[in-house]
Design a protein around this motif. Structure first.
Motif, mmCIF file in Angstrom:
data_model
loop_
_atom_site.group_PDB
_atom_site.id
_atom_site.type_symbol
_atom_site.label_atom_id
_atom_site.label_comp_id
_atom_site.label_asym_id
_atom_site.label_seq_id
_atom_site.Cartn_x
_atom_site.Cartn_y
_atom_site.Cartn_z
ATOM 1 N N ALA A 1 0.829 -1.210 0.000
ATOM 2 C CA ALA A 1 0.000 0.000 0.000
ATOM 3 C C ALA A 1 0.862 1.258 0.000
ATOM 4 O O ALA A 1 0.397 2.339 -0.383
ATOM 5 C CB ALA A 1 -0.933 -0.007 1.209
ATOM 6 N N GLY A 2 2.120 1.122 0.435
ATOM 7 C CA GLY A 2 3.022 2.268 0.440
ATOM 8 C C GLY A 2 3.880 2.390 -0.803
ATOM 9 O O GLY A 2 4.792 3.226 -0.851
ATOM 10 N N TRP A 3 3.638 1.596 -1.841
ATOM 11 C CA TRP A 3 4.469 1.608 -3.038
ATOM 12 C C TRP A 3 4.361 2.959 -3.750
ATOM 13 O O TRP A 3 3.296 3.333 -4.230
ATOM 14 C CB TRP A 3 4.032 0.486 -3.977
ATOM 15 N N PRO A 4 5.468 3.733 -3.832
ATOM 16 C CA PRO A 4 5.387 5.072 -4.415
ATOM 17 C C PRO A 4 5.769 5.144 -5.897
ATOM 18 O O PRO A 4 5.723 6.216 -6.500
ATOM 19 C CB PRO A 4 6.405 5.842 -3.578
ATOM 20 N N LEU A 5 6.172 4.007 -6.477
ATOM 21 C CA LEU A 5 6.649 3.979 -7.863
ATOM 22 C C LEU A 5 5.525 3.508 -8.779
ATOM 23 O O LEU A 5 4.502 3.004 -8.315
ATOM 24 C CB LEU A 5 7.863 3.051 -7.965
ATOM 25 N N PRO A 6 5.685 3.637 -10.093
ATOM 26 C CA PRO A 6 4.620 3.200 -11.006
ATOM 27 C C PRO A 6 4.318 1.702 -10.873
ATOM 28 O O PRO A 6 5.204 0.902 -10.577
ATOM 29 C CB PRO A 6 5.202 3.513 -12.392
ATOM 30 N N VAL A 7 3.059 1.355 -11.080
ATOM 31 C CA VAL A 7 2.658 -0.053 -11.162
ATOM 32 C C VAL A 7 2.905 -0.494 -12.596
ATOM 33 O O VAL A 7 2.144 -0.165 -13.509
ATOM 34 C CB VAL A 7 1.182 -0.236 -10.763
ATOM 35 N N ALA A 8 3.999 -1.215 -12.794
ATOM 36 C CA ALA A 8 4.422 -1.578 -14.154
ATOM 37 C C ALA A 8 3.596 -2.717 -14.731
ATOM 38 O O ALA A 8 3.534 -2.877 -15.954
ATOM 39 C CB ALA A 8 5.901 -1.964 -14.140
ATOM 40 N N ASN A 9 2.976 -3.515 -13.855
ATOM 41 C CA ASN A 9 2.259 -4.704 -14.301
ATOM 42 C C ASN A 9 0.857 -4.718 -13.680
ATOM 43 O O ASN A 9 0.569 -5.510 -12.789
ATOM 44 C CB ASN A 9 3.040 -5.964 -13.903
ATOM 45 N N PRO A 10 -0.034 -3.835 -14.150
ATOM 46 C CA PRO A 10 -1.383 -3.821 -13.558
ATOM 47 C C PRO A 10 -2.138 -5.106 -13.848
ATOM 48 O O PRO A 10 -1.866 -5.792 -14.832
ATOM 49 C CB PRO A 10 -2.045 -2.617 -14.249
ATOM 50 N N SER A 11 -3.065 -5.428 -12.970
ATOM 51 C CA SER A 11 -3.887 -6.624 -13.147
ATOM 52 C C SER A 11 -4.813 -6.426 -14.345
ATOM 53 O O SER A 11 -5.655 -5.534 -14.339
ATOM 54 C CB SER A 11 -4.712 -6.887 -11.878
ATOM 55 N N ARG A 12 -4.618 -7.274 -15.358
ATOM 56 C CA ARG A 12 -5.426 -7.192 -16.586
ATOM 57 C C ARG A 12 -5.709 -8.600 -17.078
ATOM 58 O O ARG A 12 -4.898 -9.500 -16.887
ATOM 59 C CB ARG A 12 -4.672 -6.415 -17.674
ATOM 60 N N PRO A 13 -6.852 -8.793 -17.768
ATOM 61 C CA PRO A 13 -7.182 -10.150 -18.236
ATOM 62 C C PRO A 13 -6.166 -10.666 -19.246
ATOM 63 O O PRO A 13 -5.478 -9.897 -19.934
ATOM 64 C CB PRO A 13 -8.557 -9.964 -18.892
ATOM 65 N N LEU A 14 -6.074 -11.986 -19.344
ATOM 66 C CA LEU A 14 -5.278 -12.613 -20.389
ATOM 67 C C LEU A 14 -5.953 -12.401 -21.739
ATOM 68 O O LEU A 14 -7.149 -12.098 -21.805
ATOM 69 C CB LEU A 14 -5.141 -14.118 -20.112
ATOM 70 N N PRO A 15 -5.217 -12.569 -22.835
ATOM 71 C CA PRO A 15 -5.833 -12.423 -24.158
ATOM 72 C C PRO A 15 -7.007 -13.388 -24.335
ATOM 73 O O PRO A 15 -6.962 -14.536 -23.868
ATOM 74 C CB PRO A 15 -4.690 -12.763 -25.122
#
Length: 430
Positions: free
Chosen positions: A343-357
């Motif tokens: 919850a304290g992560w201050p950097l970009p979320v490089a791998n957001p949760s997204r569906p598979l193809p």
């Protein structure tokens, strides 16, 4: 490999690789890349230990292992990155406590990154690891690669499925979390399984005279203990971690042994620890609780997973998910320590949760035991034609633990690309 895949001609980092060649080269199909868990485990050490159990796979495949960029991270980052951001991780009671803890963790992460000379910190996300995996495929000269992913290695495996579906020949996923569905969603699934396993423990205790809580309502004893520790934490001292306090959160997070162990030894130990703790002696839980509570505020550990969208979106999501977890699991439910750290992560979320193809992926094969089948199955069944083998017993990562039934299904699937029928089960002793 490039340190930063957005700048492929910039600074680089080196990965160690190893290959066990196919033992039947005349009928060789290709390569299988093992994706280790941890995160931070050495894939090479994994395969050294498991090579004998994977002899069937090696007949037709080169077995390739590697150490991801997060392996041996403590030696690559400054000492400050391994220091806890707060004296003790808490399950916040209100927004002020939530914001204060998240702010302290964010400050520690920024300090770690500022002092890092390796360039790795902030580039440990699973998208970067998946791009490393693609570079390995290219170096192997394979148009399509087969994969075996375990535990936390499932997150970069899932990123690879999203980024490079056309290069996946087959993928076996063992005890992996469904990161595309979101960490909070997966933790709620886990609480359902944990509650069932806690029910197994209480039933066992009721039938077992050797259980320290035999003859009592073991579930009520546990709930009373954790509720009392929430109000008045139990003072404890650890030779390794010093003085601390066992809160109800610490007991719910780190106390229960879901796997009964050989001869139910872990459940015997757990019951004895509960009995002592209700009389003021928390020594049976001290090291695990204090150690884990420190680890999950260390920037070094958080840097390997938080950029994979592991944290809460904010205080409101934290409250909502905690309430739902307590409803699902009255004995163990609450906020999750890993999401509180992130919850304290201050950097970009490089791998957001997204569906598979929706298209383009081959059928996948999953496997899971009592504690992780629901996670793996929730991912695998989203891909048409896929299946998940359920092991009716405790454990985690079946193929690396030598489970012959799961290894047999994995070998047949990787060889002929046909998963077993839905509903396939492995039993202890198979």
């Amino acid at each position: 490999m490039p340190l930063d895949w957005a700048h492929p001609n910039g600074r680089t980092t080196t990965l160690r690789l190893a290959r066990l060649p196919a033992t039947d080269p005349a009928h060789r199909i290709g390569s299988v890349l093992h994706i280790p868990g941890g995160p931070g485990n050495s894939g090479i050490e994994d395969i050294k230990l498991a090579a004998g159990d994977l002899a069937g796979i090696r007949e037709r495949f080169d077995l390739v292992a590697y150490d991801p960029r997060n392996t041996g991270l403590a030696a690559k980052l400054p000492e400050s990155c391994a220091q806890p951001a707060v004296p003790a991780l808490i399950e916040p009671r209100d927004r002020a406590e939530y914001d204060a803890q998240a702010g302290a963790i964010a400050a520690a992460i920024r300090r770690c990154r500022a002092e890092d000379r390796s360039g790795l910190y902030g580039r440990l996300d699973s998208v970067s690891v998946a791009r490393d995996m693609e570079a390995i495929r290219v170096a192997l000269g394979e148009r399509r690669l087969s994969f075996m992913a375990e535990s936390a290695g499932g997150v970069p495996a899932e990123a690879y499925l999203r980024l490079f579906p056309e290069h996946v020949r087959a993928m076996y996923l063992d005890g992996v979390i469904n990161q595309p569905a979101g960490w909070a969603n997966q933790h709620l699934l886990a609480y359902r399984d944990l509650e069932r396993m806690f029910g197994r423990f209480t039933a066992w205790c009721a039938e077992t005279a050797a259980c320290a809580l035999h003859g009592e309502d073991a579930g009520k004893v546990w709930r009373d203990l954790t509720a009392r520790a929430d109000r008045t934490p139990i003072p404890v001292t650890s030779e390794q971690f010093g003085r601390g306090k066992l809160t109800g959160s610490y007991l719910r997070w780190f106390g229960f042994a879901a796997d009964p162990g050989p001869g139910n030894s872990r459940w015997l130990t757990f019951a004895e620890a509960v009995d002592k703790a209700r009389h003021g002696d928390g020594s049976g839980f001290t090291d695990a609780a204090l150690g884990n509570a420190r680890v999950w505020t260390m920037p070094l550990i958080l840097g390997m997973t938080c950029a994979d969208d592991r944290g809460y979106d904010g205080y409101e999501e934290y409250v909502r998910v905690r309430r739902e977890a307590r409803r699902i699991s009255p004995n163990l439910g609450g906020a999750m320590f890993d999401q509180l750290g992130c919850a304290g992560w201050p950097l970009p979320v490089a791998n957001p949760s997204r569906p598979l193809p929706a298209r383009g992926l081959p059928p996948l094969l999953g496997a899971g035991a009592w504690g992780d089948f629901a996670w793996t199955d929730s991912l695998v069944r989203r891909v048409p034609g896929s299946a998940t083998v359920q092991y009716e017993g405790p454990g985690h990562v079946l193929y690396l633990s030598g489970n012959r039934c799961a290894i047999g299904h994995a070998t047949r699937y990787l060889t002929d690309l046909t998963p077993p029928p839905p509903g396939t089960v492995c039993l202890p002793g198979d």
